[in-house]
Write a protein that holds these residues in place. Structure first.
Motif, PDB file in Angstrom:
ATOM      1  N   ARG A 128      49.015  34.356  39.752  1.00 34.28           N
ATOM      2  CA  ARG A 128      48.419  33.921  38.494  1.00 34.28           C
ATOM      3  C   ARG A 128      47.287  32.911  38.717  1.00 34.28           C
ATOM      4  O   ARG A 128      46.189  33.069  38.186  1.00 34.28           O
ATOM      5  CB  ARG A 128      49.493  33.293  37.609  1.00 34.28           C
ATOM      6  CG  ARG A 128      48.944  32.872  36.258  1.00 34.28           C
ATOM      7  CD  ARG A 128      49.936  32.030  35.502  1.00 34.28           C
ATOM      8  NE  ARG A 128      50.142  30.743  36.146  1.00 34.28           N
ATOM      9  CZ  ARG A 128      50.865  29.756  35.629  1.00 34.28           C
ATOM     10  NH1 ARG A 128      51.483  29.936  34.484  1.00 34.28           N
ATOM     11  NH2 ARG A 128      51.006  28.612  36.261  1.00 34.28           N
ATOM     12  N   LEU A 131      44.217  34.429  40.253  1.00 29.64           N
ATOM     13  CA  LEU A 131      43.459  35.205  39.274  1.00 29.64           C
ATOM     14  C   LEU A 131      42.705  34.300  38.312  1.00 29.64           C
ATOM     15  O   LEU A 131      41.565  34.569  37.945  1.00 29.64           O
ATOM     16  CB  LEU A 131      44.409  36.111  38.472  1.00 29.64           C
ATOM     17  CG  LEU A 131      44.741  37.439  39.116  1.00 29.64           C
ATOM     18  CD1 LEU A 131      45.761  38.191  38.280  1.00 29.64           C
ATOM     19  CD2 LEU A 131      43.482  38.277  39.269  1.00 29.64           C
TER      20      LEU A 131
ATOM     21  N   TRP B  19      51.563  40.044  33.030  1.00 23.17           N
ATOM     22  CA  TRP B  19      50.528  40.986  33.485  1.00 23.17           C
ATOM     23  C   TRP B  19      49.962  41.803  32.335  1.00 23.17           C
ATOM     24  O   TRP B  19      48.775  42.088  32.268  1.00 23.17           O
ATOM     25  CB  TRP B  19      51.095  41.921  34.559  1.00 23.17           C
ATOM     26  CG  TRP B  19      51.096  41.276  35.893  1.00 23.17           C
ATOM     27  CD1 TRP B  19      52.149  40.693  36.518  1.00 23.17           C
ATOM     28  CD2 TRP B  19      49.972  41.125  36.765  1.00 23.17           C
ATOM     29  NE1 TRP B  19      51.764  40.174  37.722  1.00 23.17           N
ATOM     30  CE2 TRP B  19      50.440  40.435  37.908  1.00 23.17           C
ATOM     31  CE3 TRP B  19      48.628  41.498  36.690  1.00 23.17           C
ATOM     32  CZ2 TRP B  19      49.597  40.100  38.968  1.00 23.17           C
ATOM     33  CZ3 TRP B  19      47.794  41.175  37.749  1.00 23.17           C
ATOM     34  CH2 TRP B  19      48.287  40.484  38.869  1.00 23.17           C
ATOM     35  N   ALA B  23      46.129  41.991  31.170  1.00 22.01           N
ATOM     36  CA  ALA B  23      45.584  43.306  31.537  1.00 22.01           C
ATOM     37  C   ALA B  23      44.142  43.532  31.050  1.00 22.01           C
ATOM     38  O   ALA B  23      43.313  44.043  31.810  1.00 22.01           O
ATOM     39  CB  ALA B  23      46.502  44.415  31.040  1.00 22.01           C
ATOM     40  N   TRP B  25      41.696  41.543  30.716  1.00 27.31           N
ATOM     41  CA  TRP B  25      40.727  40.877  31.580  1.00 27.31           C
ATOM     42  C   TRP B  25      40.666  41.554  32.949  1.00 27.31           C
ATOM     43  O   TRP B  25      39.590  41.755  33.505  1.00 27.31           O
ATOM     44  CB  TRP B  25      41.054  39.386  31.758  1.00 27.31           C
ATOM     45  CG  TRP B  25      40.032  38.744  32.634  1.00 27.31           C
ATOM     46  CD1 TRP B  25      38.793  38.329  32.265  1.00 27.31           C
ATOM     47  CD2 TRP B  25      40.136  38.514  34.036  1.00 27.31           C
ATOM     48  NE1 TRP B  25      38.109  37.850  33.348  1.00 27.31           N
ATOM     49  CE2 TRP B  25      38.911  37.956  34.454  1.00 27.31           C
ATOM     50  CE3 TRP B  25      41.142  38.725  34.986  1.00 27.31           C
ATOM     51  CZ2 TRP B  25      38.658  37.603  35.777  1.00 27.31           C
ATOM     52  CZ3 TRP B  25      40.890  38.380  36.296  1.00 27.31           C
ATOM     53  CH2 TRP B  25      39.668  37.821  36.682  1.00 27.31           C
ATOM     54  N   VAL B  26      41.858  41.931  33.479  1.00 30.53           N
ATOM     55  CA  VAL B  26      41.886  42.559  34.802  1.00 30.53           C
ATOM     56  C   VAL B  26      41.080  43.859  34.779  1.00 30.53           C
ATOM     57  O   VAL B  26      40.248  44.107  35.666  1.00 30.53           O
ATOM     58  CB  VAL B  26      43.338  42.821  35.260  1.00 30.53           C
ATOM     59  CG1 VAL B  26      43.361  43.589  36.569  1.00 30.53           C
ATOM     60  CG2 VAL B  26      44.083  41.502  35.411  1.00 30.53           C
ATOM     61  N   VAL B  30      37.555  44.565  36.801  1.00 27.91           N
ATOM     62  CA  VAL B  30      37.349  45.656  37.764  1.00 27.91           C
ATOM     63  C   VAL B  30      36.160  46.529  37.342  1.00 27.91           C
ATOM     64  O   VAL B  30      35.281  46.842  38.147  1.00 27.91           O
ATOM     65  CB  VAL B  30      38.632  46.512  37.899  1.00 27.91           C
ATOM     66  CG1 VAL B  30      38.363  47.757  38.734  1.00 27.91           C
ATOM     67  CG2 VAL B  30      39.748  45.682  38.517  1.00 27.91           C
TER      68      VAL B  30
END
Lengths: 304, 304
Positions: A128, A131, B19, B23, B25-26, B30
């Protein structure tokens, strides 16, 4: 980053701290005198800051031959300039496009950033902090580095010459807002959430019913900032929009500057009237939500 | 035993929810940041015009960076502008904030006045300042004429174009003023009282109490303003580029991101533009690292 001294936990606390902090005067008479001097100085500076606005509004209401004369009050007042802009350009379409992009984009970024911020603030999971460090790092990244490949993605998907690329990126949260909102969630007492858990709420409901309502101020801050950013942006509309009727306000007014401005048809009054129309909505929003703007900016520099 | 198992199960479930929250933002990171960064790095080693597939050319683009005279001009323009604007903005904003800090109740009004210009959309600022800076009829030169100064040709003389743009940017420094003012309000009154008791002069009080305690905010704005100034685009593009271009201005006002934008989207030299973007990124990181390093000498952090 951290500014030493009292660090207010919330905007409200900051506001009340502001009321309390009064410096002790050195001596009463000198204090009064210096305060009069300071107000006079500030008035002078204010005139400098306000003069361009006054000139803009005044010139936009003048006859073409008088746009650059020295009078501050236009005589006669040419309201017709504003009609002429309307005739010279599809202003209604531009306003509609700008409002659409601004509203969708700002709502999207507020909700998505809030979701992500809550994830970083409330949950513990492996990776965390790493990130979150990455989130902070992306704030430094110049737009130029990703601009070309992102354009190629939208090109591949067939979204060139549509409004979609102007707001769709906002669905995934934005680093600065995630950072700002997380600060707020961290100040909320954990007991509040535990109570919601006992009442049988799942984590999503917790975010929706407990976290969101409690951070309304912060969300409005995010909304107004993003709306301003989207309303103002020129580069993305330059890259993605080609049809006159698809333009946003800044993109459209750029074409007016080219057509009627320097080296063009020399109809400054039209450009200036359009510039006023572009500016007014943000000034209106500012006066409606003044404290959110000021609090948001203050917080960006003061919070850790 | 069973309890312990329950707990770790709960912990894992909670981590999964975490998570889920981050998600968006992840995924966004990417697709819109990490992926494009890699793609742009790859493109910087190719020749690419969107129509045909990218052709690998090794280090050619970077070699060209060293030889391109326009690139050198744009790099110089951007750094000259930044080196002029950032210190001036810091100084002016600090003076205004110090004034605000002295007038108690009226501060709110003046803060609004100083902040308003920064709400003006960038395209509007460009269009407006094209006339404000106009050598013959502009507000600035008319003001200078009142005190007997023959103002320079801000918009046409290559020596004066960048100083003119700095004046324009100084008009919208309200955000920085608001940040400094908030930091000044955060300085504990007790410290001023202590300084008075010790018999400190007003200057000593500023130098040894105020300045250290707001150094964090100053540092923050230095970083943010530097990064923003190096990427200035909207206002300058509105004023000096597009369909109507004067030769002098298009050289003296050719800022780095404007040149990059033209290489990418007007000449379709996507490979070369990607190399330019990476050069900018590296320069910004270097500058920020230097500022961070220097900050250890002058930024005061409480409790460290």
């Amino acid at each position: 980053m951290e500014v030493a001294g009292r660090r207010p936990a919330t905007f409200e606390a900051a506001a009340s701290a502001e009321m309390a902090a009064q410096r002790p005067p050195r001596s009463r008479a000198r204090d009064l005198l210096s305060r009069v001097l300071f107000v006079a100085l500030l008035l002078g500076c204010s005139l400098v800051f306000l003069a361009p606005f006054a000139w803009l509004v005044s010139a936009s209401l003048k006859l073409r031959s008088e746009v650059f004369n020295l009078e501050w009050i236009p005589d006669p007042v040419q309201w017709v300039n504003y009609v002429k802009v309307w005739q010279a350009a599809p202003l209604l379409a531009w306003l509609k496009n700008s409002l659409l992009v601004g509203a969708i984009g700002a709502v999207a970024v507020t909700l998505s950033s809030s979701l992500v911020a809550f994830g970083f603030a409330y949950f513990r999971f492996r990776g965390r902090d790493l990130l979150f460090g990455l989130v902070l790092a992306t704030m430094m990244l110049p737009q130029a580095v990703t601009m070309i490949p992102v354009y190629l993605i939208w090109n591949e998907l067939g979204f060139i010459n549509t409004l979609v690329p102007l707001w769709a990126g906002n669905l995934f949260g934005s680093a600065f807002y995630v950072f700002l909102l997380r600060q707020f969630y961290l100040t909320l007492p954990r007991d509040l959430f535990n109570a919601a858990r006992i009442d049988g709420a799942n984590y999503f409901q917790m975010w929706l019913r407990v976290a969101l309502p409690l951070t309304r101020t912060a969300m409005i801050v995010v909304f107004v900032f993003e709306f301003k950013a989207l309303w103002t942006d020129l580069m993305k509309p330059l890259i993605y929009l080609f049809d006159n009727t698809l333009f946003t306000m800044p993109r459209g007014i750029k074409t007016l500057v080219d057509r009627f401005g320097q080296g063009g048809e020399m109809q400054w009054e039209i450009v200036l009237a359009a510039t006023v129309i572009l500016t007014i909505p943000l000034i209106l929003i500012f006066f409606l939500g003044q404290r959110y703007f000021i609090e948001g900016i203050s917080a960006s520099g003061v919070k850790e | 035993m069973a309890n312990k198992q329950d707990k770790s199960l709960l912990k894992r479930r909670k981590a999964r929810w975490g998570w889920l929250f981050i998600a968006p933002w992840v995924i966004g990171f990417v697709v819109f940041t990490a992926g494009p960064m890699i793609a742009s790095l790859y493109l910087s080693f190719t020749e690419y015009d969107v129509l045909r597939p990218p052709k690998p050319v090794g280090l050619d683009n970077y070699a060209q960076l060293l030889q391109d005279p326009r690139l050198r001009v744009s790099l110089w323009n951007s750094f000259f502008y930044t080196a002029l604007f950032v210190p001036l903005a810091t100084l002016v904003a600090l003076c205004l904030a110090l004034l605000l800090d002295r007038v108690h109740r009226a501060a709110g009004f003046f803060r609004t006045v100083f902040y308003l210009p920064s709400l003006t959309p960038t395209v509007a600022v460009g269009a407006l300042f094209l006339w404000i800076l106009n050598p013959n009829v502009g507000l600035i030169n008319r003001g200078l004429a009142l005190v007997g100064i023959d103002g320079p040709a801000w918009t046409t003389d290559p020596t004066w174009i960048k100083p003119g743009l700095v004046l324009m940017s100084l008009w919208s420094l309200g955000g920085t003023v608001v940040i400094y003012y908030a930091a000044l309000r955060g300085v504990p009154v007790t410290l001023y009282e202590a300084a008075r008791i010790e018999g400190a002069s007003a200057w000593q009080e500023f130098r040894h109490v105020t300045l250290p305690l707001i150094s964090g905010a100053i540092f923050f704005t230095l970083i943010v303003n530097t990064i923003a100034a190096l990427q200035i685009f909207d206002e300058v593009y509105t004023m000096y580029f597009g369909q109507m271009e004067s030769g002098a201005a298009s050289n003296a006002a050719l800022f780095y991101v404007i040149y990059l934008f033209r290489q990418a989207f007007e000449f379709l030299h996507m490979g070369y533009a990607s190399a330019m973007a990476w050069l900018l990124f590296v320069l910004i990181m270097l500058l920020t690292a230097i500022q961070l390093r220097l900050s250890r000498r002058w930024v005061y952090y409480e409790g460290r």
